[in-house]
Write a protein that holds these residues in place. Sequence first.
Motif, PDB file in Angstrom:
ATOM      1  N   LEU A   1      33.875  47.596  50.133  1.00  0.00           N
ATOM      2  CA  LEU A   1      34.044  46.901  51.403  1.00  0.00           C
ATOM      3  C   LEU A   1      35.123  45.842  51.232  1.00  0.00           C
ATOM      4  CD1 LEU A   1      31.207  44.285  51.808  1.00  0.00           C
ATOM      5  CD2 LEU A   1      31.100  45.971  49.982  1.00  0.00           C
ATOM      6  N   THR A   2      35.401  45.109  52.281  1.00  0.00           N
ATOM      7  CA  THR A   2      36.387  44.031  52.215  1.00  0.00           C
ATOM      8  C   THR A   2      35.842  42.809  52.925  1.00  0.00           C
ATOM      9  OG1 THR A   2      37.502  44.668  54.268  1.00  0.00           O
ATOM     10  CG2 THR A   2      38.331  45.651  52.229  1.00  0.00           C
ATOM     11  N   CYS A   3      36.461  41.677  52.616  1.00  0.00           N
ATOM     12  CA  CYS A   3      36.180  40.454  53.358  1.00  0.00           C
ATOM     13  C   CYS A   3      37.505  39.800  53.714  1.00  0.00           C
ATOM     14  CB  CYS A   3      35.298  39.500  52.545  1.00  0.00           C
ATOM     15  SG  CYS A   3      36.126  38.665  51.174  1.00  0.00           S
ATOM     16  N   PRO A   4      37.524  38.961  54.738  1.00  0.00           N
ATOM     17  CA  PRO A   4      38.771  38.272  55.097  1.00  0.00           C
ATOM     18  C   PRO A   4      39.198  37.320  53.969  1.00  0.00           C
ATOM     19  CG  PRO A   4      37.152  38.144  56.869  1.00  0.00           C
ATOM     20  CD  PRO A   4      36.427  38.651  55.670  1.00  0.00           C
ATOM     21  N   GLY A   5      40.495  37.263  53.727  1.00  0.00           N
ATOM     22  CA  GLY A   5      41.024  36.364  52.714  1.00  0.00           C
ATOM     23  C   GLY A   5      42.247  35.640  53.220  1.00  0.00           C
ATOM     24  N   PRO A   6      42.710  34.649  52.489  1.00  0.00           N
ATOM     25  CA  PRO A   6      43.848  33.853  52.944  1.00  0.00           C
ATOM     26  C   PRO A   6      45.157  34.617  53.004  1.00  0.00           C
ATOM     27  CG  PRO A   6      43.193  33.235  50.725  1.00  0.00           C
ATOM     28  CD  PRO A   6      42.131  34.139  51.235  1.00  0.00           C
ATOM     29  N   ALA A   7      45.232  35.752  52.279  1.00  0.00           N
ATOM     30  CA  ALA A   7      46.462  36.554  52.297  1.00  0.00           C
ATOM     31  C   ALA A   7      46.183  37.981  52.747  1.00  0.00           C
ATOM     32  CB  ALA A   7      47.105  36.558  50.912  1.00  0.00           C
ATOM     33  N   GLY A   8      45.069  38.182  53.446  1.00  0.00           N
ATOM     34  CA  GLY A   8      44.701  39.512  53.890  1.00  0.00           C
ATOM     35  C   GLY A   8      43.346  39.910  53.335  1.00  0.00           C
ATOM     36  N   PRO A   9      42.870  41.118  53.654  1.00  0.00           N
ATOM     37  CA  PRO A   9      41.547  41.551  53.204  1.00  0.00           C
ATOM     38  C   PRO A   9      41.428  41.576  51.686  1.00  0.00           C
ATOM     39  CG  PRO A   9      42.381  42.995  54.937  1.00  0.00           C
ATOM     40  CD  PRO A   9      43.514  42.108  54.531  1.00  0.00           C
ATOM     41  N   ILE A  10      40.268  41.143  51.199  1.00  0.00           N
ATOM     42  CA  ILE A  10      39.980  41.128  49.762  1.00  0.00           C
ATOM     43  C   ILE A  10      39.009  42.271  49.473  1.00  0.00           C
ATOM     44  CG2 ILE A  10      38.983  39.812  47.860  1.00  0.00           C
ATOM     45  CD1 ILE A  10      39.570  37.266  49.551  1.00  0.00           C
ATOM     46  N   PRO A  11      39.373  43.203  48.592  1.00  0.00           N
ATOM     47  CA  PRO A  11      38.450  44.284  48.257  1.00  0.00           C
ATOM     48  C   PRO A  11      37.231  43.752  47.494  1.00  0.00           C
ATOM     49  CG  PRO A  11      40.709  44.860  47.677  1.00  0.00           C
ATOM     50  CD  PRO A  11      40.698  43.390  47.963  1.00  0.00           C
ATOM     51  N   LEU A  12      36.067  44.270  47.861  1.00  0.00           N
ATOM     52  CA  LEU A  12      34.809  43.949  47.202  1.00  0.00           C
ATOM     53  C   LEU A  12      34.106  45.255  46.848  1.00  0.00           C
ATOM     54  CD1 LEU A  12      33.406  41.291  49.741  1.00  0.00           C
ATOM     55  CD2 LEU A  12      34.833  40.836  47.725  1.00  0.00           C
ATOM     56  N   ARG A  13      33.189  45.183  45.924  1.00  0.00           N
ATOM     57  CA  ARG A  13      32.341  46.334  45.615  1.00  0.00           C
ATOM     58  C   ARG A  13      30.906  45.844  45.478  1.00  0.00           C
ATOM     59  NH1 ARG A  13      34.708  50.228  41.270  1.00  0.00           N
ATOM     60  NH2 ARG A  13      36.107  50.597  43.047  1.00  0.00           N
ATOM     61  N   ARG A  14      30.018  46.459  46.239  1.00  0.00           N
ATOM     62  CA  ARG A  14      28.611  46.051  46.281  1.00  0.00           C
ATOM     63  C   ARG A  14      27.754  47.069  45.525  1.00  0.00           C
ATOM     64  NH1 ARG A  14      25.898  45.945  52.096  1.00  0.00           N
ATOM     65  NH2 ARG A  14      26.364  48.155  51.835  1.00  0.00           N
ATOM     66  N   TYR A  15      26.903  46.559  44.648  1.00  0.00           N
ATOM     67  CA  TYR A  15      25.991  47.393  43.869  1.00  0.00           C
ATOM     68  C   TYR A  15      24.552  46.966  44.143  1.00  0.00           C
ATOM     69  CZ  TYR A  15      30.229  47.902  40.941  1.00  0.00           C
ATOM     70  OH  TYR A  15      31.514  48.102  40.471  1.00  0.00           O
ATOM     71  N   ARG A  16      23.686  47.936  44.387  1.00  0.00           N
ATOM     72  CA  ARG A  16      22.249  47.667  44.422  1.00  0.00           C
ATOM     73  C   ARG A  16      21.630  48.355  43.222  1.00  0.00           C
ATOM     74  NH1 ARG A  16      17.737  50.207  46.738  1.00  0.00           N
ATOM     75  NH2 ARG A  16      19.052  51.669  47.898  1.00  0.00           N
ATOM     76  N   GLY A  17      20.944  47.576  42.388  1.00  0.00           N
ATOM     77  CA  GLY A  17      20.420  48.087  41.143  1.00  0.00           C
ATOM     78  C   GLY A  17      19.237  49.012  41.334  1.00  0.00           C
ATOM     79  N   LEU A  18      19.030  49.882  40.362  1.00  0.00           N
ATOM     80  CA  LEU A  18      17.857  50.743  40.357  1.00  0.00           C
ATOM     81  C   LEU A  18      16.603  49.875  40.328  1.00  0.00           C
ATOM     82  CD1 LEU A  18      18.952  53.462  37.778  1.00  0.00           C
ATOM     83  CD2 LEU A  18      18.745  53.745  40.251  1.00  0.00           C
TER      84      LEU A  18
END
Length: 315
Positions: free
Chosen positions: A54-71
Motif C-alpha cells: 500500500l502507500t501513504c501520502p508523503g512530502p514528496a509523493g506517495p510512500i510505499p508501505l508493506r503490511r504484514y499480519r502474522g500467523l
Amino acid sequence: MPLDPGAQRVLDLIREVGRPPLHTLSPVEARAASAASRKVLQPDPQEVAEVADLTCPGPAGPIPLRRYRGLGAPSGAPLPCLLFLHGGGWVINDLDSHDQLCRALANYTQAMVIAVDYRLAPEAIFPAAVDDAAAALRFVVAEAASLGIDPARIAVGGDSAGGNLAAVLALMGRDGTLPAPGFQLLLYPATDMAGNTPSYQRFLEGYPLTTATMRWFIDHYIPDHAQRIDWRASPLRAASLAGTPPAFVMTCGHDPLVDEGIAYARRLDQEGVSVTHLHVADQMHAYLTMGRFIPASDLTLRQAAAALRVHWGIG
C-alpha cells in the motif's frame, strides 16, 4: 570476544567471491550488490497470514508501505503494530531487503508489521528519510481503524539506519510533533553521526560494515557537516531522552556502531526510560539479515518480538 562461526563463514564467503566493499561503489552499484546477496545470506521467507503493499501520502509523493499480519494474529480485532524502518545506511535497501525479517517479526509477535520504503540518499538527503518516516507514522495512527490497528499499541523500530529513524520518531512523539509511539525497538542503531567513538577505530576492514563504509553512508545522507549534530540525525545528541517510550536496544560486539548504541541505551536508563539492552558480543553488524548462515539472527528476532509481546500484553 571471537566472532560467531556463522558470521566468520559469511566474511570468508565475501572474500571468496571477491565482493568489493560498498564504499568503493557508487550508490546504484551498492544497491545492486546488496540485492544480489540476499538470496545467498537470507533464509527462505516465512509464510504470514496476510501481506499487502500500500502507500501513504508523503512530502514528496506517495510512500510505499508493506503490511504484514502474522500467523496466529486474529483477523477480526485491532492488532498491535510495529512500524518498521529498514537499515542500509540511508542509501541502500528497500521493502524487499527486509521482507524476510519483517515476516519473522510479524509471526513472532502474532501482530502486525508495516514496513516503510522511505526515500534514499544521495537522491534525497537528510532530512528526507526522517520526513517520510514521520509521514508514515502519522498515516498509521490516522488510519488505524481501516488498517486493523490498535492505535494504543503502536511501536516504532528498525535496524541500523532504521533504528536511527525509529529513535528520532520516538523523540518527535515525546515532543508532540508526532503522535507518540508506545515503544521503540532499536536494533544496532546509528545514534551519532560524528563517528568518533573508539569502536570506529576497531573495525577498519573485512566486515560488511566498516568505518569507511559507515562514513561513506553518512557522507551521502548528510553531506552538510553542520547538520550532523542535529538530533534528528544524531539522536544521541538530543538534550534529553527523558519521556521517550520504553525501549529494546540491541547492540553487537563487532560493529563500528556498538559504542554509540551502548551509550544510547545507557542514557535511556539514566534518564528514566525503561530499557532492555541486549548485547550480542560475538556478532557483527547486519547479522539479522544473514540468517541462512547465522542462526543467532533468528534467536535475536524472537527476543525482540518477545519484548514487544510483553509490552503489548500478548500472552
